[in-house]
Design an enzyme around this catalytic site. Structure first.
Site, PDB file in Angstrom:
ATOM      1  N   THR A 179      -2.176   3.392   4.018  1.00  0.00           N
ATOM      2  CA  THR A 179      -1.068   4.451   4.235  1.00  0.00           C
ATOM      3  C   THR A 179      -0.122   4.289   5.556  1.00  0.00           C
ATOM      4  OG1 THR A 179      -2.605   5.551   3.161  1.00  0.00           O
ATOM      5  CG2 THR A 179      -1.105   7.079   4.310  1.00  0.00           C
TER       6      THR A 179
ATOM      7  N   THR B 117      -5.136   7.265   7.796  1.00  0.00           N
ATOM      8  CA  THR B 117      -4.948   6.555   7.420  1.00  0.00           C
ATOM      9  C   THR B 117      -6.377   6.296   6.896  1.00  0.00           C
ATOM     10  OG1 THR B 117      -3.640   4.011   6.766  1.00  0.00           O
ATOM     11  CG2 THR B 117      -4.762   4.517   8.950  1.00  0.00           C
ATOM     12  N   GLY B 118      -6.707   5.369   5.517  1.00  0.00           N
ATOM     13  CA  GLY B 118      -8.292   5.173   5.064  1.00  0.00           C
ATOM     14  C   GLY B 118      -8.501   5.839   4.412  1.00  0.00           C
TER      15      GLY B 118
ATOM     16  N   THR C   8       1.970   6.533   0.612  1.00  0.00           N
ATOM     17  CA  THR C   8       0.880   5.583   0.102  1.00  0.00           C
ATOM     18  C   THR C   8       0.602   5.846  -1.371  1.00  0.00           C
ATOM     19  OG1 THR C   8      -1.681   5.254   0.536  1.00  0.00           O
ATOM     20  CG2 THR C   8      -0.990   7.504  -0.398  1.00  0.00           C
TER      21      THR C   8
ATOM     22  N   SER D 141       0.527  -1.202   0.113  1.00  0.00           N
ATOM     23  CA  SER D 141      -0.283  -0.198  -0.393  1.00  0.00           C
ATOM     24  C   SER D 141       0.760   1.310  -0.006  1.00  0.00           C
ATOM     25  CB  SER D 141      -0.914  -0.204   1.258  1.00  0.00           C
ATOM     26  OG  SER D 141      -0.086  -0.257   2.333  1.00  0.00           O
TER      27      SER D 141
ATOM     28  N   ARG E 177      -6.639   9.597  -9.731  1.00  0.00           N
ATOM     29  CA  ARG E 177      -7.151   9.839  -8.620  1.00  0.00           C
ATOM     30  C   ARG E 177      -5.915  10.210  -7.412  1.00  0.00           C
ATOM     31  NH1 ARG E 177      -6.284   7.605  -2.733  1.00  0.00           N
ATOM     32  NH2 ARG E 177      -8.501   7.347  -1.764  1.00  0.00           N
TER      33      ARG E 177
HETATM   34  N1  GLY Z   1      -4.815   7.291   2.955  1.00  0.00           N
HETATM   35  C1  GLY Z   1      -5.291   6.978   2.011  1.00  0.00           C
HETATM   36  C2  GLY Z   1      -5.682   7.007   0.389  1.00  0.00           C
HETATM   37  O1  GLY Z   1      -7.331   7.412   0.773  1.00  0.00           O
HETATM   38  O2  GLY Z   1      -5.552   7.407  -0.971  1.00  0.00           O
END
Ligand code: GLY
Length: 323
Positions: free
Chosen positions: A184, A235-236, A202, A81, A212
């Site tokens: 992340t 994170t998330g 990340t 990730s 994106r």
């Molecule tokens: N938190 C990492 C992402 O959504 O790209």
């Protein structure tokens, strides 16, 4: 017009109490010195913390520690990730996001960066060598190459195979697929002098739409550091973090007097409310205050963070607020 009595009864007054009468102002906080601390997200934080702490123990600066720390998972193809070996977007391109911020409020970031293994070091270079904060895509890559970074293929065989399966099935929920596909790393550090810094890096959401960008490279979303108060990282699911300026919010809540733990929880409550009490994704925050107190919170079970302080480096389980 609302009367004074009506105002007091309405609950509006009560909701203003924490900001009008902070429990602990920034003036009350005593900066922790001489006890370096590193806190980071997920299990990969354990190894990252070790490299960061090695620098801090020698009296190094928090900014150097956070960069060195997150370079560990960035360079590890088994961490799927972050960085090299990260899961690609829908077109099979590994695109990386990262940001870094120091104790003086200086910051650097890169987004949608391809073919460079250590986006955090490019972000650092943006901070140190330009008067910009963020570079993206082709421009970020050109900047990296100009500063001596090497162009490399970041898509490992394992990530390519998995991506091909996803393309064939158009689903990431099969049993072969990633369970939680955006782990992340956010890493926060306090050095011996008591100064803070943060880093976040990340490969983003697996199989995302090409182009994106998530929260991780956005100062105030994926990470934020204010050397008078504290630092926070996320994170998330990045979209929800961006929409609530998550890490900035955590730091501002600490400024208003919340403990790091309470600040992380309150920031998550905003997301829960916006999603009518039922967000169908994971988000977690970590926070480190200048007095050395730390905290974390997550929407759902499964989140862990790594804490390295006072001679121990351990993984801590966080119970989800919605569990
Ligand atoms: N938190 C990492 C992402 O959504 O790209």
């Amino acid at each position: 017009m609302m009367t004074r009595r009506g105002f007091l009864k309405s609950g509006l007054f009560a909701s203003l109490i924490p900001s009008v009468f902070p429990q602990k102002t920034s003036n009350d906080l005593v900066r922790s010195r001489g006890n370096p601390t590193v806190i980071s997200t997920w299990v990969q934080g354990i190894e990252a913390n070790k490299d960061a702490m090695r620098i801090l123990r020698k009296g190094g600066m928090a900014i150097d520690a956070v960069e060195a720390g997150v370079r560990v998972p960035e360079g590890d193809p088994n961490i799927r990730s972050v960085g090299f070996g990260g899961r690609p977007d829908e077109d099979g391109h590994v695109t990386l996001d990262a940001c870094i911020m120091d104790s003086t409020g200086n910051a650097g970031a890169v987004a949608f960066l391809q073919d460079i293994k250590h986006p955090i070091s490019v972000a650092r270079k943006v901070m140190d060598r330009s008067d910009h904060v963020m570079l993206v895509g082709e421009g970020a890559k050109r900047f990296a190459l100009a500063h001596g970074f090497k162009e490399e293929n970041l898509l490992t065989d394992e990530s390519r195979e998995e991506w091909l399966k996803w393309k064939e099935n158009m689903s990431s929920t099969d049993d072969w697929g990633p369970n939680d596909n955006h782990d992340t790393i956010s890493l926060l550090a306090q050095d011996k002098k008591g100064n803070l810094a943060g880093a976040c890096t990340t490969s983003g959401l697996a199989y995302k739409i090409h182009g994106r960008v998530g929260d991780s490279p956005i100062i105030g979303a994926g990470m934020y550091c204010d050397n008078d108060i504290g630092a926070a990282g996320a994170t998330g699911r990045g979209e929800a973090v961006i929409k609530t300026a998550g890490s900035f919010l955590v730091v501002e809540l600490m400024r208003q007097g919340r403990t790091p733990q309470e600040a992380c929880e309150d920031a998550l409550r905003r997301i829960i409310k916006r999603k009518n009490g039922n967000p169908n994704f994971q988000i977690a925050y970590i926070a480190l205050r200048i007095d050395g107190e730390y905290g974390a919170a997550a929407l759902k079970d499964g989140f862990k963070y790594a804490l390295n302080s006072s001679g121990t480096n351990k993984l801590i389980d966080v119970k989800g607020m919605l569990s």
